[in-house]
Design a protein around this motif. Structure first.
Motif, PDB file in Angstrom:
ATOM      1  N   GLY A  70       0.799  -1.390   0.254  1.00  0.00           N
ATOM      2  CA  GLY A  70       0.263   0.088  -0.070  1.00  0.00           C
ATOM      3  C   GLY A  70       0.331   1.619   0.004  1.00  0.00           C
ATOM      4  O   GLY A  70       0.304   2.697  -0.642  1.00  0.00           O
ATOM      5  N   GLY A  71       2.188   1.306  -0.082  1.00  0.00           N
ATOM      6  CA  GLY A  71       2.673   2.466  -0.324  1.00  0.00           C
ATOM      7  C   GLY A  71       2.387   3.000   1.306  1.00  0.00           C
ATOM      8  O   GLY A  71       3.062   2.192   1.916  1.00  0.00           O
ATOM      9  N   ALA A 129       0.759   9.213   6.893  1.00  0.00           N
ATOM     10  CA  ALA A 129       1.984   9.630   6.652  1.00  0.00           C
ATOM     11  C   ALA A 129       1.278  10.656   5.563  1.00  0.00           C
ATOM     12  O   ALA A 129       0.984  11.945   5.185  1.00  0.00           O
ATOM     13  N   TRP A 130       0.050  10.136   4.971  1.00  0.00           N
ATOM     14  CA  TRP A 130      -0.886  10.435   4.331  1.00  0.00           C
ATOM     15  C   TRP A 130      -2.180  11.750   4.878  1.00  0.00           C
ATOM     16  O   TRP A 130      -2.483  12.617   4.028  1.00  0.00           O
ATOM     17  N   ALA A 131      -1.668  11.013   5.590  1.00  0.00           N
ATOM     18  CA  ALA A 131      -2.825  12.072   6.429  1.00  0.00           C
ATOM     19  C   ALA A 131      -2.235  13.897   6.604  1.00  0.00           C
ATOM     20  O   ALA A 131      -2.280  15.194   6.633  1.00  0.00           O
ATOM     21  N   ALA A 164      -2.068  15.152   3.297  1.00  0.00           N
ATOM     22  CA  ALA A 164      -3.436  15.869   3.387  1.00  0.00           C
ATOM     23  C   ALA A 164      -3.357  17.535   3.679  1.00  0.00           C
ATOM     24  O   ALA A 164      -4.216  18.384   3.309  1.00  0.00           O
ATOM     25  N   ALA A 165      -3.553  17.834   5.444  1.00  0.00           N
ATOM     26  CA  ALA A 165      -2.635  18.499   5.650  1.00  0.00           C
ATOM     27  C   ALA A 165      -2.060  19.522   5.545  1.00  0.00           C
ATOM     28  O   ALA A 165      -2.519  20.690   5.394  1.00  0.00           O
ATOM     29  N   ALA A 166      -1.135  19.273   4.445  1.00  0.00           N
ATOM     30  CA  ALA A 166       0.388  20.901   4.140  1.00  0.00           C
ATOM     31  C   ALA A 166      -0.601  21.190   2.304  1.00  0.00           C
ATOM     32  O   ALA A 166      -0.548  22.301   2.917  1.00  0.00           O
ATOM     33  N   VAL A 167      -1.348  19.991   2.375  1.00  0.00           N
ATOM     34  CA  VAL A 167      -2.197  20.510   1.074  1.00  0.00           C
ATOM     35  C   VAL A 167      -2.902  21.642   1.359  1.00  0.00           C
ATOM     36  O   VAL A 167      -3.060  22.059   0.708  1.00  0.00           O
ATOM     37  N   LEU A 168      -3.497  20.954   2.287  1.00  0.00           N
ATOM     38  CA  LEU A 168      -4.890  21.764   3.054  1.00  0.00           C
ATOM     39  C   LEU A 168      -4.188  23.104   3.657  1.00  0.00           C
ATOM     40  O   LEU A 168      -4.489  24.049   3.010  1.00  0.00           O
ATOM     41  N   GLY A 169      -3.446  23.196   4.261  1.00  0.00           N
ATOM     42  CA  GLY A 169      -2.510  24.170   4.866  1.00  0.00           C
ATOM     43  C   GLY A 169      -2.514  25.273   3.686  1.00  0.00           C
ATOM     44  O   GLY A 169      -2.617  26.686   3.469  1.00  0.00           O
ATOM     45  N   LEU A 170      -1.340  24.444   2.464  1.00  0.00           N
ATOM     46  CA  LEU A 170      -1.126  25.305   0.841  1.00  0.00           C
ATOM     47  C   LEU A 170      -2.128  25.824   0.292  1.00  0.00           C
ATOM     48  O   LEU A 170      -1.945  27.161  -0.272  1.00  0.00           O
TER      49      LEU A 170
END
Length: 224
Positions: A194-195, A200-202, A205-211
């Motif tokens: 599954g990688g 790590a995915w959470a 996702a938080a970093a993308v939302l913040g950006l």
């Protein structure tokens, strides 16, 4: 008339008186027996009576009885000259026996008498013979018999049950360990395939939302 001499006649009368008792006592008599009177021995097969003269072949009887009065003779007696033989039954048991006999002597005068004997050791001898026969008939030990004697004895029912329980416990433990190992291996395989893990995915996702929020704020300021 002729007169006999008195002296020879007296001698004849005297001789007759002397010889008469001797002739009256000349009857035959029992001189021996087998077994002898009062003997103690192993069981005889026959009783033999011996007399001082010839015995008439007719009228001879021999009775042999045990302590209970039971007769133990076998057949009629046989007269053989001065002897009378009476067969007995086989294997007389230990005990005392009485013999009563009656025969006719050579001069035709019947005579009779009785005596006794005892039997001992017949039962012990029979037991020894049976033991010896059993020992002689027993098969000799073979190599296979010797090998069988050195093998370990088969476990009893209780021992066999304990061994089966221990084997079942070992199998259950082995199966549980194997299942746990398989589960761990499967979980590791799923994680690799599954990688990145969930946390790590959470974070991404938080970093993308913040950006995205930062870019939206910058664009809003630029329009003002």
């Amino acid at each position: 008339m002729t007169r006999l001499p008195r002296i020879p006649l007296a001698l004849l009368l005297t001789g007759a008186l002397v010889l008469a008792p001797g002739a009256a006592q000349a009857h035959d008599e029992l001189t021996g027996s087998e077994p002898v009177d009062g003997a103690t021995a192993e069981a005889p097969e026959e009783v033999t009576l011996t007399y001082s003269g010839q015995i008439a072949t007719v009228g001879a009887t021999v009775q042999v009885t045990d302590e209970d009065g039971q007769e133990v003779t076998d057949g009629d007696p046989e007269v053989e000259g001065t002897s009378v033989v009476q067969d007995l039954v086989d294997d007389l048991p230990d005990g005392e026996y009485a013999v009563a006999w009656r025969v006719t002597s050579e001069d035709g005068h019947p005579i009779s008498g009785e005596f006794g004997f005892a039997v001992t050791g017949s039962q012990e001898q029979a037991t020894e013979e049976e033991t010896s026969a059993e020992e002689s008939s027993a098969p000799a030990p073979t190599e296979e018999t010797g090998a069988a004697e050195t093998t370990e004895p088969e476990p009893t029912t209780a021992e066999a049950t304990e061994e089966e329980t221990e084997d079942a416990g070992r199998e259950t433990t082995t199966e549980g360990t194997s299942e746990a190992t398989d589960a761990a291996t499967e979980a590791s395989t799923d994680s690799d395939s599954g990688g990145l893990p969930f946390w790590a995915w959470a974070f991404i996702a938080a970093a993308v939302l913040g950006l995205g929020a930062a870019l939206a704020m910058s664009w809003s300021r630029a329009r003002r």
